[in-house]
Write a protein that holds these residues in place. Structure first.
Motif, PDB file in Angstrom:
ATOM      1  N   ILE A  97      -4.668  -2.557  -7.790  1.00 58.11           N
ATOM      2  CA  ILE A  97      -4.946  -1.246  -7.189  1.00 58.11           C
ATOM      3  C   ILE A  97      -6.271  -1.288  -6.437  1.00 58.11           C
ATOM      4  O   ILE A  97      -6.403  -0.748  -5.339  1.00 58.11           O
ATOM      5  CB  ILE A  97      -5.004  -0.149  -8.284  1.00 58.11           C
ATOM      6  N   TYR A  98      -7.257  -1.969  -7.028  1.00 56.63           N
ATOM      7  CA  TYR A  98      -8.595  -1.994  -6.427  1.00 56.63           C
ATOM      8  C   TYR A  98      -8.656  -2.818  -5.146  1.00 56.63           C
ATOM      9  O   TYR A  98      -9.600  -2.684  -4.367  1.00 56.63           O
ATOM     10  CB  TYR A  98      -9.619  -2.486  -7.450  1.00 56.63           C
ATOM     11  N   VAL A 124       2.231   1.777  -3.468  1.00 54.81           N
ATOM     12  CA  VAL A 124       1.203   2.352  -4.336  1.00 54.81           C
ATOM     13  C   VAL A 124       1.026   3.841  -4.038  1.00 54.81           C
ATOM     14  O   VAL A 124       0.982   4.670  -4.952  1.00 54.81           O
ATOM     15  CB  VAL A 124      -0.140   1.602  -4.175  1.00 54.81           C
ATOM     16  N   ARG A 136      -2.924  -3.623 -12.725  1.00 59.69           N
ATOM     17  CA  ARG A 136      -3.963  -2.611 -12.567  1.00 59.69           C
ATOM     18  C   ARG A 136      -5.069  -3.083 -11.631  1.00 59.69           C
ATOM     19  O   ARG A 136      -5.570  -2.314 -10.807  1.00 59.69           O
ATOM     20  CB  ARG A 136      -4.542  -2.271 -13.937  1.00 59.69           C
ATOM     21  N   ALA A 166       1.573   6.994  -6.444  1.00 58.15           N
ATOM     22  CA  ALA A 166       0.438   7.893  -6.680  1.00 58.15           C
ATOM     23  C   ALA A 166       0.805   9.334  -6.316  1.00 58.15           C
ATOM     24  O   ALA A 166       0.430  10.273  -7.024  1.00 58.15           O
ATOM     25  CB  ALA A 166      -0.769   7.426  -5.870  1.00 58.15           C
ATOM     26  N   GLU A 172       0.834  -1.204   0.000  1.00 63.87           N
ATOM     27  CA  GLU A 172       0.000   0.000   0.000  1.00 63.87           C
ATOM     28  C   GLU A 172       0.870   1.255   0.000  1.00 63.87           C
ATOM     29  O   GLU A 172       0.586   2.212  -0.722  1.00 63.87           O
ATOM     30  CB  GLU A 172      -0.926  -0.011   1.223  1.00 63.87           C
ATOM     31  N   PRO A 195      -5.924   4.598 -12.233  1.00 62.88           N
ATOM     32  CA  PRO A 195      -5.470   3.288 -11.750  1.00 62.88           C
ATOM     33  C   PRO A 195      -4.379   2.682 -12.633  1.00 62.88           C
ATOM     34  O   PRO A 195      -3.409   2.108 -12.127  1.00 62.88           O
ATOM     35  CB  PRO A 195      -6.748   2.445 -11.764  1.00 62.88           C
ATOM     36  N   LEU A 245      -8.533   6.438  -3.783  1.00 59.55           N
ATOM     37  CA  LEU A 245      -7.105   6.527  -4.094  1.00 59.55           C
ATOM     38  C   LEU A 245      -6.618   7.971  -3.957  1.00 59.55           C
ATOM     39  O   LEU A 245      -5.562   8.229  -3.370  1.00 59.55           O
ATOM     40  CB  LEU A 245      -6.836   6.011  -5.507  1.00 59.55           C
ATOM     41  N   VAL A 264      -1.037   4.578 -11.971  1.00 56.69           N
ATOM     42  CA  VAL A 264      -0.495   4.252 -10.646  1.00 56.69           C
ATOM     43  C   VAL A 264       0.040   2.824 -10.629  1.00 56.69           C
ATOM     44  O   VAL A 264       1.125   2.568 -10.099  1.00 56.69           O
ATOM     45  CB  VAL A 264      -1.566   4.457  -9.550  1.00 56.69           C
ATOM     46  N   ALA A 265      -0.703   1.902 -11.226  1.00 60.41           N
ATOM     47  CA  ALA A 265      -0.248   0.511 -11.282  1.00 60.41           C
ATOM     48  C   ALA A 265       1.087   0.401 -12.010  1.00 60.41           C
ATOM     49  O   ALA A 265       2.009  -0.284 -11.551  1.00 60.41           O
ATOM     50  CB  ALA A 265      -1.300  -0.364 -11.956  1.00 60.41           C
TER      51      ALA A 265
END
Length: 195
Positions: free
Chosen positions: A52-53, A20, A49, A24, A17, A38, A62, A41-42
């Motif tokens: 990310i979710y 990420v 991708r 971001a 996290e 997304p 996000l 960022v991925a």
């Protein structure tokens, strides 16, 4: 099952996290909220991708988490700078200003998003971070005998925001910082002037 890169699943999740959020934050500072997709960022975090979710179910989640990540860093840096400053409240305010404007060379959060970028129910969390950011400045303004220390802190923050924009527009950071500090010294040296 993906390979766990920490001693526990919880540690792995926290590490991923942060990875990420770091990616971001870089995208947000360099390209604004429109750059925070997304897919982007991925790619920047070197994960899939869809992963990310697992951490942030929506784009607004996000964005909020990224802003909180940046605010957490800012609060820590400002508190550290003020603790290392001289003992007087004015020295602490100067340290706050200098630390705030030193971050202007790497990217500055103020004004980076529009109010409509976040749902109304998430704006409260961001306001809490802003309150935490201003708290040590309010204390220092009170120590300087400012007539209204919360208002004084907001005005100082307004000067910092204007100075950061001047730096972003290409003005010399050192010159902008010294001008800002000089103006604040004059203001806090005689807070009751004109009353």
């Amino acid at each position: 099952m993906p390979k766990i890169e920490a001693s526990t699943v919880a540690e792995h999740r926290a590490m991923r996290e942060r990875q990420v959020l770091g990616a971001a934050a870089d995208l947000l500072l360099s390209g604004g909220s429109s750059a925070l997709t997304p897919a982007a960022v991925a790619a920047a975090a070197n994960i899939s991708r869809t992963s990310i979710y697992h951490y942030f179910p929506s784009g607004s989640d996000l964005l909020l988490a990224t802003l909180e990540y940046l605010m957490e860093q800012s609060v820590a840096e400002l508190e550290e700078a003020m603790q290392a400053a001289g003992p007087t409240p004015l020295e602490k305010i100067e340290a706050y200003v200098r630390a705030s404007l030193s971050s202007a060379t790497a990217g500055y959060c103020a004004g980076i998003i529009e109010p409509q970028d976040l749902p109304a129910d998430q704006c409260g969390r961001l306001r809490e971070w802003h309150d935490r950011l201003l708290a040590p400045l309010i204390d220092a303004a009170e120590g300087c005998k400012a007539p209204d220390s919360p208002l004084a802190a907001h005005l100082v923050q307004g000067m910092i925001d204007a100075a950061a924009r001047a730096i972003a527009d290409g003005n010399d950071r050192q010159e902008v910082t010294e001008t800002t500090v000089t103006l604040l010294r004059a203001a806090f040296s005689n807070p009751h002037a004109g009353r």
